[in-house]
Write a protein that holds these residues in place. Structure first.
Motif, PDB file in Angstrom:
ATOM      1  N   ASP A  50       1.515 -49.475   0.262  1.00 48.55           N
ATOM      2  CA  ASP A  50       2.022 -48.114   0.470  1.00 48.55           C
ATOM      3  C   ASP A  50       1.356 -47.391   1.639  1.00 48.55           C
ATOM      4  N   ASP A  51       0.036 -47.523   1.781  1.00 54.54           N
ATOM      5  CA  ASP A  51      -0.651 -46.854   2.893  1.00 54.54           C
ATOM      6  C   ASP A  51      -0.162 -47.395   4.232  1.00 54.54           C
ATOM      7  N   LEU A  52      -0.012 -48.705   4.316  1.00 53.16           N
ATOM      8  CA  LEU A  52       0.493 -49.323   5.541  1.00 53.16           C
ATOM      9  C   LEU A  52       1.931 -48.861   5.814  1.00 53.16           C
ATOM     10  N   LEU A  53       2.763 -48.861   4.781  1.00 54.69           N
ATOM     11  CA  LEU A  53       4.156 -48.440   4.951  1.00 54.69           C
ATOM     12  C   LEU A  53       4.253 -46.975   5.369  1.00 54.69           C
ATOM     13  N   ASP A  54       3.341 -46.132   4.878  1.00 53.65           N
ATOM     14  CA  ASP A  54       3.308 -44.729   5.312  1.00 53.65           C
ATOM     15  C   ASP A  54       3.033 -44.647   6.808  1.00 53.65           C
ATOM     16  N   GLY A  55       2.105 -45.468   7.302  1.00 56.63           N
ATOM     17  CA  GLY A  55       1.796 -45.495   8.731  1.00 56.63           C
ATOM     18  C   GLY A  55       2.981 -45.990   9.554  1.00 56.63           C
ATOM     19  N   ILE A  56       3.703 -46.958   9.021  1.00 54.39           N
ATOM     20  CA  ILE A  56       4.885 -47.473   9.708  1.00 54.39           C
ATOM     21  C   ILE A  56       5.986 -46.416   9.714  1.00 54.39           C
ATOM     22  N   ASP A  57       6.141 -45.677   8.623  1.00 55.23           N
ATOM     23  CA  ASP A  57       7.084 -44.549   8.598  1.00 55.23           C
ATOM     24  C   ASP A  57       6.758 -43.570   9.722  1.00 55.23           C
ATOM     25  N   ARG A  58       5.485 -43.213   9.840  1.00 55.62           N
ATOM     26  CA  ARG A  58       5.074 -42.274  10.896  1.00 55.62           C
ATOM     27  C   ARG A  58       5.373 -42.836  12.277  1.00 55.62           C
ATOM     28  N   ALA A  59       5.163 -44.135  12.452  1.00 57.17           N
ATOM     29  CA  ALA A  59       5.440 -44.767  13.744  1.00 57.17           C
ATOM     30  C   ALA A  59       6.929 -44.699  14.077  1.00 57.17           C
ATOM     31  N   TYR A  60       7.786 -44.948  13.086  1.00 59.40           N
ATOM     32  CA  TYR A  60       9.235 -44.834  13.317  1.00 59.40           C
ATOM     33  C   TYR A  60       9.614 -43.404  13.681  1.00 59.40           C
ATOM     34  N   ARG A  61       9.090 -42.427  12.938  1.00 62.87           N
ATOM     35  CA  ARG A  61       9.426 -41.021  13.216  1.00 62.87           C
ATOM     36  C   ARG A  61       8.941 -40.595  14.596  1.00 62.87           C
ATOM     37  N   SER A  62       7.750 -41.017  14.956  1.00 66.98           N
ATOM     38  CA  SER A  62       7.181 -40.653  16.248  1.00 66.98           C
ATOM     39  C   SER A  62       7.954 -41.297  17.408  1.00 66.98           C
ATOM     40  N   LYS A  63       8.158 -42.583  17.318  1.00 68.04           N
ATOM     41  CA  LYS A  63       8.798 -43.313  18.418  1.00 68.04           C
ATOM     42  C   LYS A  63      10.275 -42.967  18.560  1.00 68.04           C
ATOM     43  N   TYR A  64      10.977 -42.853  17.459  1.00 72.42           N
ATOM     44  CA  TYR A  64      12.431 -42.677  17.507  1.00 72.42           C
ATOM     45  C   TYR A  64      12.880 -41.259  17.154  1.00 72.42           C
ATOM     46  N   GLY A  65      11.939 -40.321  17.095  1.00 76.79           N
ATOM     47  CA  GLY A  65      12.268 -38.940  16.781  1.00 76.79           C
ATOM     48  C   GLY A  65      13.192 -38.282  17.787  1.00 76.79           C
ATOM     49  N   LYS A  66      13.324 -38.876  18.959  1.00 73.89           N
ATOM     50  CA  LYS A  66      14.236 -38.332  19.981  1.00 73.89           C
ATOM     51  C   LYS A  66      15.699 -38.587  19.621  1.00 73.89           C
ATOM     52  N   TYR A  67      15.944 -39.483  18.679  1.00 68.73           N
ATOM     53  CA  TYR A  67      17.301 -39.799  18.246  1.00 68.73           C
ATOM     54  C   TYR A  67      17.705 -38.891  17.086  1.00 68.73           C
ATOM     55  N   PRO A  68      19.017 -38.731  16.848  1.00 68.42           N
ATOM     56  CA  PRO A  68      19.462 -37.907  15.713  1.00 68.42           C
ATOM     57  C   PRO A  68      18.894 -38.425  14.394  1.00 68.42           C
TER      58      PRO A  68
END
Length: 130
Positions: A87-105
């Motif tokens: 879960d801790d790792l997956l939370d970090g991966i969630d943040r990475a997706y939001r950060s990197k792809y936050g420019k998309y809808p």
């Protein structure tokens, strides 16, 4: 027989910095047709998820064979797919997706951090051809 290796700093930067990655899991002795997906870097590791959750064709093949080929940022590499569930790792991966792809809808980003996709997180581990 191929052995696992580690990513070089250059490979991590190139793949992690690429907007898209082509993934081609092995199937019946050969690679499947490549599928274009998103990739994120978390520390010194690279992760991918199935937008369609467990129904994604590339994901089902990767889960079955555990081997494939990726192409992103000018890097062409054979890989091993490993499933991640911490879960801790997956939370970090969630943040990475939001950060990197936050420019998309949000309609594209939200499914990548939804429980179905999160449960289909795979780490990319490079394989040597030796």
């Amino acid at each position: 027989m191929a052995t696992t290796t580690t990513w070089t700093s250059e490979e991590l930067d190139k793949i992690g910095g690429a907007d898209e990655l082509e993934v081609a899991p092995m199937s019946d002795g050969g690679p499947r047709k490549p599928t274009t997906i998103w990739v994120v870097r978390n520390g010194d590791d690279l992760y991918i998820r199935s937008y369609r959750g467990p129904e994604g064709a590339w994901y089902r093949a990767a889960k079955t064979t555990r081997r494939g080929h990726i192409r992103a940022g000018g890097v062409d590499k054979d890989v091993v797919f490993t499933e991640e569930s911490d879960d801790d790792l997956l939370d970090g991966i969630d943040r990475a997706y939001r950060s990197k792809y936050g420019k998309y809808p949000r309609q594209y980003v939200d499914p990548m951090v939804a429980p179905e996709a999160r449960a289909c997180t795979m780490k990319l581990v490079p394989r040597s051809s030796a």
